[in-house]
Design a protein around this motif. Sequence first.
Motif, PDB file in Angstrom:
ATOM      1  N   VAL A   5      -9.227   9.988 -32.406  1.00 34.90           N
ATOM      2  CA  VAL A   5     -10.544   9.544 -31.932  1.00 34.90           C
ATOM      3  C   VAL A   5     -11.520  10.719 -31.953  1.00 34.90           C
ATOM      4  O   VAL A   5     -12.669  10.575 -32.393  1.00 34.90           O
ATOM      5  CB  VAL A   5     -10.439   8.930 -30.515  1.00 34.90           C
ATOM      6  CG1 VAL A   5     -11.816   8.688 -29.908  1.00 34.90           C
ATOM      7  CG2 VAL A   5      -9.637   7.651 -30.551  1.00 34.90           C
ATOM      8  N   LEU A   6     -11.064  11.884 -31.511  1.00 33.09           N
ATOM      9  CA  LEU A   6     -11.907  13.076 -31.510  1.00 33.09           C
ATOM     10  C   LEU A   6     -12.297  13.476 -32.934  1.00 33.09           C
ATOM     11  O   LEU A   6     -13.455  13.817 -33.193  1.00 33.09           O
ATOM     12  CB  LEU A   6     -11.143  14.223 -30.835  1.00 33.09           C
ATOM     13  CG  LEU A   6     -11.943  15.219 -30.030  1.00 33.09           C
ATOM     14  CD1 LEU A   6     -12.794  14.542 -28.979  1.00 33.09           C
ATOM     15  CD2 LEU A   6     -11.013  16.231 -29.402  1.00 33.09           C
ATOM     16  N   THR A   7     -11.341  13.422 -33.851  1.00 34.48           N
ATOM     17  CA  THR A   7     -11.612  13.750 -35.251  1.00 34.48           C
ATOM     18  C   THR A   7     -12.654  12.810 -35.830  1.00 34.48           C
ATOM     19  O   THR A   7     -13.610  13.248 -36.481  1.00 34.48           O
ATOM     20  CB  THR A   7     -10.318  13.677 -36.093  1.00 34.48           C
ATOM     21  OG1 THR A   7      -9.383  14.616 -35.576  1.00 34.48           O
ATOM     22  CG2 THR A   7     -10.578  13.976 -37.554  1.00 34.48           C
ATOM     23  N   VAL A   8     -12.489  11.516 -35.604  1.00 30.59           N
ATOM     24  CA  VAL A   8     -13.441  10.524 -36.124  1.00 30.59           C
ATOM     25  C   VAL A   8     -14.821  10.748 -35.510  1.00 30.59           C
ATOM     26  O   VAL A   8     -15.830  10.753 -36.219  1.00 30.59           O
ATOM     27  CB  VAL A   8     -12.936   9.085 -35.866  1.00 30.59           C
ATOM     28  CG1 VAL A   8     -14.011   8.052 -36.161  1.00 30.59           C
ATOM     29  CG2 VAL A   8     -11.685   8.809 -36.693  1.00 30.59           C
ATOM     30  N   LEU A  12     -18.079  11.765 -37.688  1.00 29.76           N
ATOM     31  CA  LEU A  12     -19.242  10.889 -37.753  1.00 29.76           C
ATOM     32  C   LEU A  12     -20.512  11.567 -37.222  1.00 29.76           C
ATOM     33  O   LEU A  12     -21.599  11.371 -37.763  1.00 29.76           O
ATOM     34  CB  LEU A  12     -18.985   9.598 -36.972  1.00 29.76           C
ATOM     35  CG  LEU A  12     -17.957   8.643 -37.568  1.00 29.76           C
ATOM     36  CD1 LEU A  12     -17.704   7.477 -36.616  1.00 29.76           C
ATOM     37  CD2 LEU A  12     -18.397   8.128 -38.928  1.00 29.76           C
ATOM     38  N   LEU A  13     -20.366  12.358 -36.179  1.00 28.18           N
ATOM     39  CA  LEU A  13     -21.529  12.972 -35.550  1.00 28.18           C
ATOM     40  C   LEU A  13     -21.909  14.315 -36.168  1.00 28.18           C
ATOM     41  O   LEU A  13     -23.007  14.819 -35.912  1.00 28.18           O
ATOM     42  CB  LEU A  13     -21.266  13.151 -34.052  1.00 28.18           C
ATOM     43  CG  LEU A  13     -21.099  11.846 -33.271  1.00 28.18           C
ATOM     44  CD1 LEU A  13     -20.727  12.137 -31.819  1.00 28.18           C
ATOM     45  CD2 LEU A  13     -22.368  11.008 -33.334  1.00 28.18           C
ATOM     46  N   MET A  32     -19.195  26.306 -34.776  1.00 23.87           N
ATOM     47  CA  MET A  32     -18.175  25.933 -33.794  1.00 23.87           C
ATOM     48  C   MET A  32     -17.865  24.436 -33.860  1.00 23.87           C
ATOM     49  O   MET A  32     -16.755  24.021 -33.549  1.00 23.87           O
ATOM     50  CB  MET A  32     -18.604  26.326 -32.382  1.00 23.87           C
ATOM     51  CG  MET A  32     -18.749  27.829 -32.167  1.00 23.87           C
ATOM     52  SD  MET A  32     -17.271  28.757 -32.626  1.00 23.87           S
ATOM     53  CE  MET A  32     -17.917  29.765 -33.961  1.00 23.87           C
ATOM     54  N   LEU A  33     -18.848  23.622 -34.275  1.00 29.32           N
ATOM     55  CA  LEU A  33     -18.590  22.191 -34.473  1.00 29.32           C
ATOM     56  C   LEU A  33     -17.568  21.977 -35.582  1.00 29.32           C
ATOM     57  O   LEU A  33     -16.656  21.154 -35.457  1.00 29.32           O
ATOM     58  CB  LEU A  33     -19.884  21.453 -34.835  1.00 29.32           C
ATOM     59  CG  LEU A  33     -20.925  21.303 -33.757  1.00 29.32           C
ATOM     60  CD1 LEU A  33     -22.218  20.762 -34.356  1.00 29.32           C
ATOM     61  CD2 LEU A  33     -20.410  20.375 -32.675  1.00 29.32           C
ATOM     62  N   TYR A 152     -27.880  11.148 -45.838  1.00 27.72           N
ATOM     63  CA  TYR A 152     -26.873  10.757 -46.831  1.00 27.72           C
ATOM     64  C   TYR A 152     -25.459  10.915 -46.274  1.00 27.72           C
ATOM     65  O   TYR A 152     -24.666   9.971 -46.316  1.00 27.72           O
ATOM     66  CB  TYR A 152     -26.994  11.534 -48.154  1.00 27.72           C
ATOM     67  CG  TYR A 152     -25.961  10.994 -49.110  1.00 27.72           C
ATOM     68  CD1 TYR A 152     -26.186   9.786 -49.761  1.00 27.72           C
ATOM     69  CD2 TYR A 152     -24.719  11.600 -49.250  1.00 27.72           C
ATOM     70  CE1 TYR A 152     -25.210   9.210 -50.545  1.00 27.72           C
ATOM     71  CE2 TYR A 152     -23.736  11.027 -50.041  1.00 27.72           C
ATOM     72  CZ  TYR A 152     -23.981   9.833 -50.686  1.00 27.72           C
ATOM     73  OH  TYR A 152     -23.000   9.243 -51.440  1.00 27.72           O
ATOM     74  N   THR A 153     -25.143  12.107 -45.764  1.00 28.21           N
ATOM     75  CA  THR A 153     -23.751  12.360 -45.357  1.00 28.21           C
ATOM     76  C   THR A 153     -23.374  11.665 -44.059  1.00 28.21           C
ATOM     77  O   THR A 153     -22.193  11.406 -43.825  1.00 28.21           O
ATOM     78  CB  THR A 153     -23.470  13.869 -45.230  1.00 28.21           C
ATOM     79  OG1 THR A 153     -24.345  14.430 -44.252  1.00 28.21           O
ATOM     80  CG2 THR A 153     -23.620  14.571 -46.561  1.00 28.21           C
ATOM     81  N   GLY A 154     -24.376  11.361 -43.219  1.00 26.35           N
ATOM     82  CA  GLY A 154     -24.071  10.754 -41.931  1.00 26.35           C
ATOM     83  C   GLY A 154     -24.272   9.255 -41.858  1.00 26.35           C
ATOM     84  O   GLY A 154     -23.787   8.619 -40.923  1.00 26.35           O
ATOM     85  N   VAL A 155     -24.985   8.673 -42.835  1.00 25.57           N
ATOM     86  CA  VAL A 155     -25.248   7.235 -42.790  1.00 25.57           C
ATOM     87  C   VAL A 155     -24.933   6.575 -44.134  1.00 25.57           C
ATOM     88  O   VAL A 155     -24.070   5.698 -44.226  1.00 25.57           O
ATOM     89  CB  VAL A 155     -26.718   6.943 -42.384  1.00 25.57           C
ATOM     90  CG1 VAL A 155     -26.994   5.443 -42.395  1.00 25.57           C
ATOM     91  CG2 VAL A 155     -27.048   7.538 -41.026  1.00 25.57           C
TER      92      VAL A 155
END
Length: 181
Positions: A5-8, A12-13, A32-33, A152-155
């Motif tokens: 869940v954390l990876t997803v 996504l964010l 760090m993200l 593009y990469t996030g949506v």
Amino acid sequence: MLMTVLTVALTLLYPLAIWLGHGKVEPRWLAMLLLAAAVTRLPALRLSGAARWSVAGALVLVACAIWSNLLLPLKLYPVLVNAALLGGFAYSLTTPVSAVERMARLRGEDFPPVAQAYMRNVTKVWCGFFIVNGAIALGTALWASEAAWSLYTGVISYALMGLLFGVEYLVRLRFKRLHHG
């Protein structure tokens, strides 16, 4: 389960966080993200060569971002993910069981040769998707604004992935109707 869940969530964010942080937070701190995203993948390392390459590449990108304090290494992460997925899916085409069939077998089913051939072709389609998606992600990282890259990469890339899943599902239903009754 929590790490998945954390990876997803981080995946996504990530593009949104990079876009929102640009100009407000130094890239070395935004790195760090990416480090956190790599850490959440550690449990998968024993399962997948693609995961190992993805984590190693992410750590190289983190090091480059910290050292250079540039945003570009962080924007290359989606390119890395597409390359790792392409590598895993393409490698599976050199083995008797393709990546898509391997995932389908998780339900404990065996498949007739015609279904195996279909899943091998679906694996090839995904390889094509990863090539195109990775190339567009690279292009936006190099030449587009942070907002366009993030969009593009996030949506858009996730919408295209969902579209491909949906189309493949409809094709699979037709395939099953034609070959299983």
